[in-house]
Design a protein around this motif. Structure first.
Motif, PDB file in Angstrom:
ATOM      1  N   SER A 126      79.351  34.789  35.981  1.00  0.00           N
ATOM      2  CA  SER A 126      78.941  33.505  36.556  1.00  0.00           C
ATOM      3  C   SER A 126      77.420  33.443  36.640  1.00  0.00           C
ATOM      4  O   SER A 126      76.766  34.408  37.088  1.00  0.00           O
ATOM      5  CB  SER A 126      79.539  33.319  37.949  1.00  0.00           C
ATOM      6  OG  SER A 126      80.945  33.264  37.871  1.00  0.00           O
ATOM      7  N   SER A 127      76.854  32.305  36.258  1.00  0.00           N
ATOM      8  CA  SER A 127      75.411  32.135  36.354  1.00  0.00           C
ATOM      9  C   SER A 127      75.033  31.792  37.777  1.00  0.00           C
ATOM     10  O   SER A 127      75.876  31.391  38.603  1.00  0.00           O
ATOM     11  CB  SER A 127      74.936  31.037  35.408  1.00  0.00           C
ATOM     12  OG  SER A 127      75.451  29.774  35.819  1.00  0.00           O
ATOM     13  N   ASP A 128      73.773  31.943  38.102  1.00  0.00           N
ATOM     14  CA  ASP A 128      73.288  31.607  39.439  1.00  0.00           C
ATOM     15  C   ASP A 128      73.572  30.126  39.741  1.00  0.00           C
ATOM     16  O   ASP A 128      73.953  29.772  40.863  1.00  0.00           O
ATOM     17  CB  ASP A 128      71.791  31.877  39.547  1.00  0.00           C
ATOM     18  CG  ASP A 128      71.479  33.375  39.535  1.00  0.00           C
ATOM     19  OD1 ASP A 128      72.434  34.184  39.473  1.00  0.00           O
ATOM     20  OD2 ASP A 128      70.279  33.737  39.577  1.00  0.00           O
ATOM     21  N   ARG A 129      73.352  29.263  38.772  1.00  0.00           N
ATOM     22  CA  ARG A 129      73.571  27.823  38.960  1.00  0.00           C
ATOM     23  C   ARG A 129      75.032  27.551  39.288  1.00  0.00           C
ATOM     24  O   ARG A 129      75.341  26.754  40.190  1.00  0.00           O
ATOM     25  CB  ARG A 129      73.138  27.086  37.694  1.00  0.00           C
ATOM     26  CG  ARG A 129      73.308  25.562  37.764  1.00  0.00           C
ATOM     27  CD  ARG A 129      72.988  24.928  36.408  1.00  0.00           C
ATOM     28  NE  ARG A 129      73.228  23.511  36.408  1.00  0.00           N
ATOM     29  CZ  ARG A 129      72.315  22.568  36.620  1.00  0.00           C
ATOM     30  NH1 ARG A 129      71.060  22.938  36.867  1.00  0.00           N
ATOM     31  NH2 ARG A 129      72.625  21.280  36.577  1.00  0.00           N
ATOM     32  N   GLU A 130      75.948  28.197  38.553  1.00  0.00           N
ATOM     33  CA  GLU A 130      77.371  27.975  38.783  1.00  0.00           C
ATOM     34  C   GLU A 130      77.782  28.413  40.188  1.00  0.00           C
ATOM     35  O   GLU A 130      78.572  27.734  40.868  1.00  0.00           O
ATOM     36  CB  GLU A 130      78.184  28.733  37.732  1.00  0.00           C
ATOM     37  CG  GLU A 130      78.049  28.154  36.331  1.00  0.00           C
ATOM     38  CD  GLU A 130      78.710  29.017  35.277  1.00  0.00           C
ATOM     39  OE1 GLU A 130      78.935  28.523  34.153  1.00  0.00           O
ATOM     40  OE2 GLU A 130      79.002  30.207  35.579  1.00  0.00           O
ATOM     41  N   ILE A 131      77.241  29.540  40.647  1.00  0.00           N
ATOM     42  CA  ILE A 131      77.581  30.034  41.982  1.00  0.00           C
ATOM     43  C   ILE A 131      77.051  29.074  43.049  1.00  0.00           C
ATOM     44  O   ILE A 131      77.740  28.759  44.035  1.00  0.00           O
ATOM     45  CB  ILE A 131      77.014  31.444  42.186  1.00  0.00           C
ATOM     46  CG1 ILE A 131      77.683  32.431  41.215  1.00  0.00           C
ATOM     47  CG2 ILE A 131      77.209  31.905  43.638  1.00  0.00           C
ATOM     48  CD1 ILE A 131      77.101  33.820  41.248  1.00  0.00           C
ATOM     49  N   LYS A 132      75.824  28.599  42.850  1.00  0.00           N
ATOM     50  CA  LYS A 132      75.235  27.677  43.831  1.00  0.00           C
ATOM     51  C   LYS A 132      76.047  26.378  43.915  1.00  0.00           C
ATOM     52  O   LYS A 132      76.291  25.851  45.020  1.00  0.00           O
ATOM     53  CB  LYS A 132      73.787  27.378  43.457  1.00  0.00           C
ATOM     54  CG  LYS A 132      72.855  28.566  43.630  1.00  0.00           C
ATOM     55  CD  LYS A 132      71.455  28.254  43.161  1.00  0.00           C
ATOM     56  CE  LYS A 132      70.544  29.483  43.303  1.00  0.00           C
ATOM     57  NZ  LYS A 132      69.189  29.208  42.805  1.00  0.00           N
ATOM     58  N   ILE A 133      76.474  25.845  42.776  1.00  0.00           N
ATOM     59  CA  ILE A 133      77.276  24.618  42.772  1.00  0.00           C
ATOM     60  C   ILE A 133      78.609  24.854  43.479  1.00  0.00           C
ATOM     61  O   ILE A 133      79.114  23.995  44.229  1.00  0.00           O
ATOM     62  CB  ILE A 133      77.487  24.122  41.331  1.00  0.00           C
ATOM     63  CG1 ILE A 133      76.148  23.639  40.737  1.00  0.00           C
ATOM     64  CG2 ILE A 133      78.521  23.010  41.277  1.00  0.00           C
ATOM     65  CD1 ILE A 133      76.227  23.238  39.273  1.00  0.00           C
ATOM     66  N   ALA A 134      79.192  26.028  43.291  1.00  0.00           N
ATOM     67  CA  ALA A 134      80.449  26.358  43.961  1.00  0.00           C
ATOM     68  C   ALA A 134      80.267  26.412  45.466  1.00  0.00           C
ATOM     69  O   ALA A 134      81.125  25.976  46.245  1.00  0.00           O
ATOM     70  CB  ALA A 134      80.977  27.684  43.435  1.00  0.00           C
ATOM     71  N   VAL A 135      79.108  26.957  45.915  1.00  0.00           N
ATOM     72  CA  VAL A 135      78.819  26.995  47.355  1.00  0.00           C
ATOM     73  C   VAL A 135      78.639  25.577  47.895  1.00  0.00           C
ATOM     74  O   VAL A 135      79.130  25.231  48.984  1.00  0.00           O
ATOM     75  CB  VAL A 135      77.572  27.857  47.620  1.00  0.00           C
ATOM     76  CG1 VAL A 135      77.163  27.753  49.098  1.00  0.00           C
ATOM     77  CG2 VAL A 135      77.840  29.314  47.262  1.00  0.00           C
ATOM     78  N   ILE A 136      77.912  24.741  47.149  1.00  0.00           N
ATOM     79  CA  ILE A 136      77.695  23.341  47.574  1.00  0.00           C
ATOM     80  C   ILE A 136      79.034  22.614  47.707  1.00  0.00           C
ATOM     81  O   ILE A 136      79.250  21.816  48.627  1.00  0.00           O
ATOM     82  CB  ILE A 136      76.776  22.623  46.576  1.00  0.00           C
ATOM     83  CG1 ILE A 136      75.377  23.262  46.565  1.00  0.00           C
ATOM     84  CG2 ILE A 136      76.657  21.136  46.917  1.00  0.00           C
ATOM     85  CD1 ILE A 136      74.473  22.787  45.461  1.00  0.00           C
ATOM     86  N   SER A 137      79.946  22.928  46.771  1.00  0.00           N
ATOM     87  CA  SER A 137      81.255  22.248  46.774  1.00  0.00           C
ATOM     88  C   SER A 137      82.051  22.549  48.032  1.00  0.00           C
ATOM     89  O   SER A 137      82.986  21.805  48.378  1.00  0.00           O
ATOM     90  CB  SER A 137      82.052  22.653  45.531  1.00  0.00           C
ATOM     91  OG  SER A 137      81.378  22.257  44.350  1.00  0.00           O
ATOM     92  N   LYS A 138      81.731  23.638  48.717  1.00  0.00           N
ATOM     93  CA  LYS A 138      82.408  23.939  49.978  1.00  0.00           C
ATOM     94  C   LYS A 138      82.029  22.932  51.060  1.00  0.00           C
ATOM     95  O   LYS A 138      82.757  22.752  52.035  1.00  0.00           O
ATOM     96  CB  LYS A 138      82.050  25.354  50.437  1.00  0.00           C
ATOM     97  CG  LYS A 138      82.617  26.456  49.571  1.00  0.00           C
ATOM     98  CD  LYS A 138      84.146  26.503  49.680  1.00  0.00           C
ATOM     99  CE  LYS A 138      84.709  27.652  48.861  1.00  0.00           C
ATOM    100  NZ  LYS A 138      86.191  27.727  49.003  1.00  0.00           N
ATOM    101  N   ILE A 139      80.876  22.293  50.907  1.00  0.00           N
ATOM    102  CA  ILE A 139      80.393  21.311  51.886  1.00  0.00           C
ATOM    103  C   ILE A 139      80.609  19.892  51.376  1.00  0.00           C
ATOM    104  O   ILE A 139      81.068  19.022  52.115  1.00  0.00           O
ATOM    105  CB  ILE A 139      78.901  21.553  52.183  1.00  0.00           C
ATOM    106  CG1 ILE A 139      78.672  22.997  52.664  1.00  0.00           C
ATOM    107  CG2 ILE A 139      78.389  20.561  53.222  1.00  0.00           C
ATOM    108  CD1 ILE A 139      79.417  23.336  53.933  1.00  0.00           C
TER     109      ILE A 139
END
Length: 364
Positions: free
Chosen positions: A276-289
């Protein structure tokens, strides 16, 4: 160290044969004090003792040496172009003079202005001064070895010259060349040294000097090129070393940032895959909110802004959840303490009742 010397003396009455060859037994050299010019312009007076001039070893060196038109340095195999005759015998003493039999093959070069002899020889110099027969000298010549005899225009001592009268000058078939000799063309070339002084030198000497100069220039160029390449290599090495330190620092920072990102994602309940790229992980975290966001075509800085906000929100939620858990735990602890307290009071009453009952039974 051998020293090359040139002395001049007169040729005796010469005889010409039918082939045009000139024969004579002239004075080749003599004893006495001869003056020579040093390279710095000063004069050195050199003594030629009879025991040195007439030493048999020295006299024998005259046999077979060439006769040249003018001096050609040290005569040898490479100087045959200047040979016009030869010495036929060893030297012989004639009073203070040394004589020898000679033959001149190119007799047309002889005229009134070009009929003196100059002896070329090598010798050792003994650094010893004094006075000989009233003449002062600075050094003594030893071990004289003759190299050639030259025909020159002007002699040193005036006693070594061809003895030709006017009638003798007409003997050559090419009379016109004798009476009207062509000027001798110099085969010398001027060469300028690095100090600015010009000298005349033989063409082969000039060619060798020019070759040495060219070789020296090539060596200097190669040296400069090597130094430039060395300096470039040193600069490249320094730049590489600096880059390595920077790369190492950046790699450590990137690794730390990745670890923090993965820890944050795991805390948010995001599954982190190795690829997973850093961008993909960050988007996944944002999706939690926020599940309504679409980051297609958005920059990494744009994603980073929402990620930072999501981390703040998640941190607040975690603090609230922790506070609630702490409150629940506290309530449970308080309820347990109250139950234990009541249980203790009942037990005490029962104990008193039991104790009273015991007293009652006893009184019966």
């Amino acid at each position: 160290m051998k020293h090359l010397r040139f002395d001049r003396h007169e040729i005796k009455k010469a005889q010409l044969n039918q082939d045009g060859h000139l024969y004579d037994t002239p004075v080749i050299t003599r004893t006495g004090v001869f003056a020579y010019r040093n390279p710095d312009g000063s004069t050195r007076r050199e003594l030629r003792l009879p025991e040195e001039v007439f030493k048999q070893d020295s006299l024998d060196t005259l046999r077979g040496v060439p006769i040249t038109l003018g001096h050609v340095g040290k005569a040898g195999n490479n100087n045959t172009h200047g040979n016009i005759g030869a010495v036929l015998s060893a030297g012989k003493q004639d009073g203070d003079n040394l004589i020898a039999d000679i033959v001149i093959h190119k007799s047309n070069v002889i005229n009134q202005d070009n009929q003196e002899l100059s002896c070329g020889y090598e010798c050792d110099l003994e650094e010893k001064s004094g006075v000989w027969n009233g003449q002062a000298y600075d050094v003594i010549q030893r071990n004289i070895r003759h190299n050639h005899v030259a025909i020159v225009k002007k002699g040193r001592a005036g006693v070594a010259r061809l003895n030709l009268d006017a009638a003798d000058e007409d003997f050559d078939p090419i009379t016109q060349e004798i009476n009207n000799p062509k000027p001798k063309e110099s085969n010398m070339t001027k060469v300028r040294l690095d100090n600015g002084i010009e000298y005349e030198a033989a063409p082969e000497v000039v060619a060798e000097l020019n070759k040495l100069r060219a070789d020296n220039a090539d060596l200097i160029k190669a040296k400069d090129t090597a130094e430039a390449e060395r300096d470039v290599a040193k600069a490249d090495l320094k730049e590489l070393q600096d880059k390595q330190a920077q790369i190492q620092t950046e790699a450590i920072a990137e690794a730390k940032a990745r670890i923090e990102l993965e820890n944050q994602a795991k805390a948010a309940g995001v599954e982190v895959k190795q690829d997973s790229s850093d961008r993909e992980i960050k988007i996944a975290v944002i999706s939690k909110i926020r599940q309504d966001m679409n980051f297609d075509g958005k920059s990494d800085d744009y994603v980073q802004g929402f990620y930072d906000d999501a981390c703040v929100q998640l941190s607040k939620s975690e603090r609230n959840a922790q506070s609630q858990r702490n409150q629940i735990t506290q309530n449970r602890q308080d309820g347990q303490d109250s139950s234990n307290h009541n249980s203790g009071r009942i037990s005490a009453a029962a104990a008193r009742e039991k104790m009273l009952q015991g007293f009652h039974n006893s009184s019966k």
